[in-house]
Design an enzyme around this catalytic site. Structure first.
Site, PDB file in Angstrom:
ATOM      1  N   GLY A   1     -14.104  59.127   8.217  1.00  0.00           N
ATOM      2  CA  GLY A   1     -15.328  59.781   8.671  1.00  0.00           C
ATOM      3  C   GLY A   1     -16.517  58.997   8.138  1.00  0.00           C
TER       4      GLY A   1
ATOM      5  N   ALA B   1     -18.196  60.534   4.899  1.00  0.00           N
ATOM      6  CA  ALA B   1     -17.318  60.449   3.730  1.00  0.00           C
ATOM      7  C   ALA B   1     -17.123  58.995   3.314  1.00  0.00           C
ATOM      8  CB  ALA B   1     -15.984  61.111   4.047  1.00  0.00           C
ATOM      9  N   ASN B   2     -17.007  58.112   4.301  1.00  0.00           N
ATOM     10  CA  ASN B   2     -16.843  56.684   3.977  1.00  0.00           C
ATOM     11  C   ASN B   2     -18.081  56.143   3.256  1.00  0.00           C
ATOM     12  OD1 ASN B   2     -14.385  56.713   5.290  1.00  0.00           O
ATOM     13  ND2 ASN B   2     -15.133  55.694   7.147  1.00  0.00           N
TER      14      ASN B   2
ATOM     15  N   GLU C   1     -22.096  61.630  13.695  1.00  0.00           N
ATOM     16  CA  GLU C   1     -20.869  62.388  13.964  1.00  0.00           C
ATOM     17  C   GLU C   1     -21.040  63.863  13.605  1.00  0.00           C
ATOM     18  OE1 GLU C   1     -17.240  59.176  13.706  1.00  0.00           O
ATOM     19  OE2 GLU C   1     -17.776  60.242  11.871  1.00  0.00           O
TER      20      GLU C   1
ATOM     21  N   ASN D   1     -25.812  48.355  16.011  1.00  0.00           N
ATOM     22  CA  ASN D   1     -25.311  47.102  16.568  1.00  0.00           C
ATOM     23  C   ASN D   1     -25.897  46.967  17.982  1.00  0.00           C
ATOM     24  OD1 ASN D   1     -23.762  48.713  18.281  1.00  0.00           O
ATOM     25  ND2 ASN D   1     -21.905  48.512  17.042  1.00  0.00           N
TER      26      ASN D   1
ATOM     27  N   GLY E   1     -22.205  41.257  13.801  1.00  0.00           N
ATOM     28  CA  GLY E   1     -20.837  40.800  13.586  1.00  0.00           C
ATOM     29  C   GLY E   1     -20.810  39.499  12.800  1.00  0.00           C
TER      30      GLY E   1
ATOM     31  N   GLY F   1     -23.945  37.849  11.330  1.00  0.00           N
ATOM     32  CA  GLY F   1     -24.738  38.479  10.267  1.00  0.00           C
ATOM     33  C   GLY F   1     -25.542  39.657  10.768  1.00  0.00           C
TER      34      GLY F   1
ATOM     35  N   GLY G   1     -18.799  49.143   8.754  1.00  0.00           N
ATOM     36  CA  GLY G   1     -20.195  49.506   8.996  1.00  0.00           C
ATOM     37  C   GLY G   1     -20.675  50.585   8.043  1.00  0.00           C
ATOM     38  N   ASP G   2     -19.780  51.477   7.685  1.00  0.00           N
ATOM     39  CA  ASP G   2     -20.150  52.542   6.746  1.00  0.00           C
ATOM     40  C   ASP G   2     -20.405  51.956   5.351  1.00  0.00           C
ATOM     41  OD1 ASP G   2     -19.534  54.190   8.917  1.00  0.00           O
ATOM     42  OD2 ASP G   2     -17.454  54.377   8.251  1.00  0.00           O
TER      43      ASP G   2
HETATM   44  O1  RIB Z   1     -16.702  54.216  10.860  1.00  0.00           O
HETATM   45  C1  RIB Z   1     -15.330  54.431  10.712  1.00  0.00           C
HETATM   46  C2  RIB Z   1     -15.004  55.876  10.831  1.00  0.00           C
HETATM   47  O2  RIB Z   1     -15.298  56.291  12.154  1.00  0.00           O
HETATM   48  C3  RIB Z   1     -13.538  56.214  10.650  1.00  0.00           C
HETATM   49  O3  RIB Z   1     -13.201  56.453   9.300  1.00  0.00           O
HETATM   50  C4  RIB Z   1     -13.352  57.401  11.575  1.00  0.00           C
HETATM   51  O4  RIB Z   1     -13.148  58.600  10.888  1.00  0.00           O
HETATM   52  C5  RIB Z   1     -14.609  57.466  12.414  1.00  0.00           C
HETATM   53  O5  RIB Z   1     -15.427  58.489  12.022  1.00  0.00           O
END
Ligand code: RIB
Length: 307
Positions: free
Chosen positions: A43, A46-47, A143, A186, A222, A225, A251-252
């Site tokens: 997610g 969370a990431n 999200e 992006n 990508g 850079g 990306g997170d």
């Molecule tokens: O950005 C990656 C994330 O996108 C994944 O961990 C997945 O859960 C989606 O939310």
């Protein structure tokens, strides 16, 4: 803002990532066989929280998970990374799930069932005022419901800063755009956010995005850079050459690192340069959170290069 309790407050999604490795990601109407199923904490919100905490940032997460095994997996991963989970709400719907296929190049395709993420409300945001007052920087993504993102933009404490990764992309309300510093996209996300009229070069994309109102923008490119832009001009940020295993969550990690370093007072180009190194490290292992680096690991990466 020197007395802030948190370097970073992340408001966003938490998903259980159900991951299958495939030789080739399926086209429409196609069935392919893949690897055994792996279940990872994921997610975008969370990431980001785990990535920041692993780098050493004092981090809190405001999110919603279900009262189920996936929710417990996510909470355990946050606590293990050192994230303050007092703001993680439990219940209302099953934990969000992401169905992910990863091919041998490390590229992925993802479908998300938002579940509890869709029940993170503006009221939940307003009830978390104490977290906002204690946060130097707030980061979020798309999200969770857009009205919740608008509430985040309206809840920033004086002197704190909003970092928004517009993923998955939608057209954004003016109140959100005006608060972004920076807006991170992006090329595909830039097209959606601007409504399509982008021009040829990343410099033109940046100009089109800045015209919508954010104080600054970061366009990730990508292997080429990134480009950063604000009212004072644009700068290119080099990529870091690594062998990609799984790009999920890179990306997170980039967004989290950028937000943390901006909160420490770095310039946008310097913070983005550091974030590019963190994002590169994050593609070198399986899954999202498992490959996020510590600050010591980031220091061992090879030099960046402009391609
Ligand atoms: O950005 C990656 C994330 O996108 C994944 O961990 C997945 O859960 C989606 O939310």
């Amino acid at each position: 803002m020197d007395d802030c309790g948190y370097d970073l407050l992340v408001v966003g999604s938490a998903n259980a990532d159900l991951v299958i490795g495939v030789e080739r990601r399926p086209a429409a109407g196609e069935t392919v066989l893949g690897s055994d199923l792996a279940v990872h904490p994921g997610g975008k919100g969370a990431n980001q929280a785990v990535a920041a905490a692993r780098l050493g940032a004092r981090t809190a997460l405001l999110a919603r998970v279900g009262d189920d095994a996936h929710g417990r997996l996510l909470l355990d991963a946050q606590r293990e990374a050192g994230v303050d989970t007092a703001g993680v709400l439990v219940g209302g719907a099953p934990t969000g799930v992401a169905l992910i296929t990863v091919d041998p190049s490390g590229d992925n395709s993802i479908v998300v069932s938002p579940g509890a993420n869709g029940r993170l409300t503006p009221e939940d945001v307003r009830a978390a005022e104490g977290l906002f007052l204690a946060a130097r920087v707030v980061s979020t993504q798309l999200e969770i419901p857009l009205r919740t993102v608008s509430a985040v933009a309206a809840s920033l404490a004086p002197g704190s800063r909003l970092v928004l990764n517009a993923s998955p992309p939608v057209r954004l309300p003016a109140v959100v755009l005006a608060a972004c510093d920076p807006l991170i996209v992006n090329e595909h996300e830039a097209r959606v956010v601007t409504g399509g009229a982008l021009g040829e070069s990343p410099g033109e994309w940046a100009a089109a995005l800045l015209a919508l109102g954010p104080r600054s923008v970061v366009i990730t490119l990508g292997a080429e850079g990134a480009l950063v832009a604000d009212g004072s001009g644009t700068a290119r940020v080099p990529s870091v050459p690594v062998d990609a295993v799984d790009t999920t969550g890179a990306g997170d990690a980039f967004t989290a690192a950028l937000a943390w370093r901006l909160g420490r007072g770095e310039s946008l180009p310097a913070a983005a340069g550091y974030a590019a190194r963190v994002g590169a490290a994050a593609v070198t292992g399986q899954g999202a959170q498992g490959s996020f680096p510590t600050a010591a690991e980031v220091a061992t990466l090879p030099a960046a290069s402009l391609s």
